[in-house]
Design an enzyme around this catalytic site. Sequence first.
Site, PDB file in Angstrom:
ATOM      1  N   TYR A 108       1.111   2.135  13.124  1.00  0.00           N
ATOM      2  CA  TYR A 108       1.500   3.005  12.012  1.00  0.00           C
ATOM      3  C   TYR A 108       1.377   4.452  12.484  1.00  0.00           C
ATOM      4  O   TYR A 108       0.363   4.830  13.045  1.00  0.00           O
ATOM      5  CB  TYR A 108       0.548   2.878  10.832  1.00  0.00           C
TER       6      TYR A 108
ATOM      7  N   LYS B 119       5.745   7.270   6.817  1.00  0.00           N
ATOM      8  CA  LYS B 119       5.163   6.342   7.788  1.00  0.00           C
ATOM      9  C   LYS B 119       6.265   5.780   8.665  1.00  0.00           C
ATOM     10  O   LYS B 119       7.394   5.574   8.205  1.00  0.00           O
ATOM     11  CB  LYS B 119       4.513   5.146   7.082  1.00  0.00           C
TER      12      LYS B 119
ATOM     13  N   ASP C  70      -6.679  -6.060  -1.860  1.00  0.00           N
ATOM     14  CA  ASP C  70      -5.269  -6.360  -2.097  1.00  0.00           C
ATOM     15  C   ASP C  70      -5.088  -7.404  -3.195  1.00  0.00           C
ATOM     16  O   ASP C  70      -4.155  -7.324  -3.983  1.00  0.00           O
ATOM     17  CB  ASP C  70      -4.587  -6.824  -0.812  1.00  0.00           C
TER      18      ASP C  70
ATOM     19  N   HIS D 276       0.806  -1.220   0.000  1.00  0.00           N
ATOM     20  CA  HIS D 276       0.000   0.000   0.000  1.00  0.00           C
ATOM     21  C   HIS D 276       0.841   1.274   0.000  1.00  0.00           C
ATOM     22  O   HIS D 276       1.968   1.286   0.483  1.00  0.00           O
ATOM     23  CB  HIS D 276      -0.891   0.048   1.252  1.00  0.00           C
TER      24      HIS D 276
END
Length: 187
Positions: A133, A73, A167, A63
């Site tokens: 995250y 991130k 996905d 992603h």
Amino acid sequence: MSFAINETKIPGCYEMVPQKFTDKRGAFIKTFQQEEYANNQLHVQFTEEYYSVSTRGVLRGLHFQLPPKEHVKIVYCVFGEIMDVVVDLRVGSPAYGKFEIFHLSADMSNMVYIPPGLAHGFYVHRDPAIVMYKASTLHAPQWDSGIHWASLGIPWPDSNPITSEKDAGLPPFHEFQSPFIYRQETK
């Protein structure tokens, strides 16, 4: 310094290992300290933090968010163990199309710093895995994108992992037209 910063083969992507303080009660780990991040030319403004809980055999990814909503991130595993992967999507990068694999776990307390223009995904080794995250921009569904997890020759431990429908339907890397441009960073 409260953590070590280890360079990877992908420019701007780092494995960070915070100091871990342990005693008879357990452990204490500091994952973020603004001044220390700034002193190491790492991004310090994060707008959201979230976590996922996944069972063994789950694969999430690969992603990223597209410009203008791309983000930095920081990813780490607070429970369980994962195989974490980043892929460089930045046109002009010396690592374009290459991937880096990290083994993240609560025991090791290591983290991955992921700059904009990298795809991210992970496979769960130990059930359950709780993955944190920290992101520099808000999640923006209309800018959310990805590439298929099996399209780059990454040595995932399972050829038939548990994935989401989304996905499973992502395009392969060779069909992705990258909007990300590499800009050499200095750290």
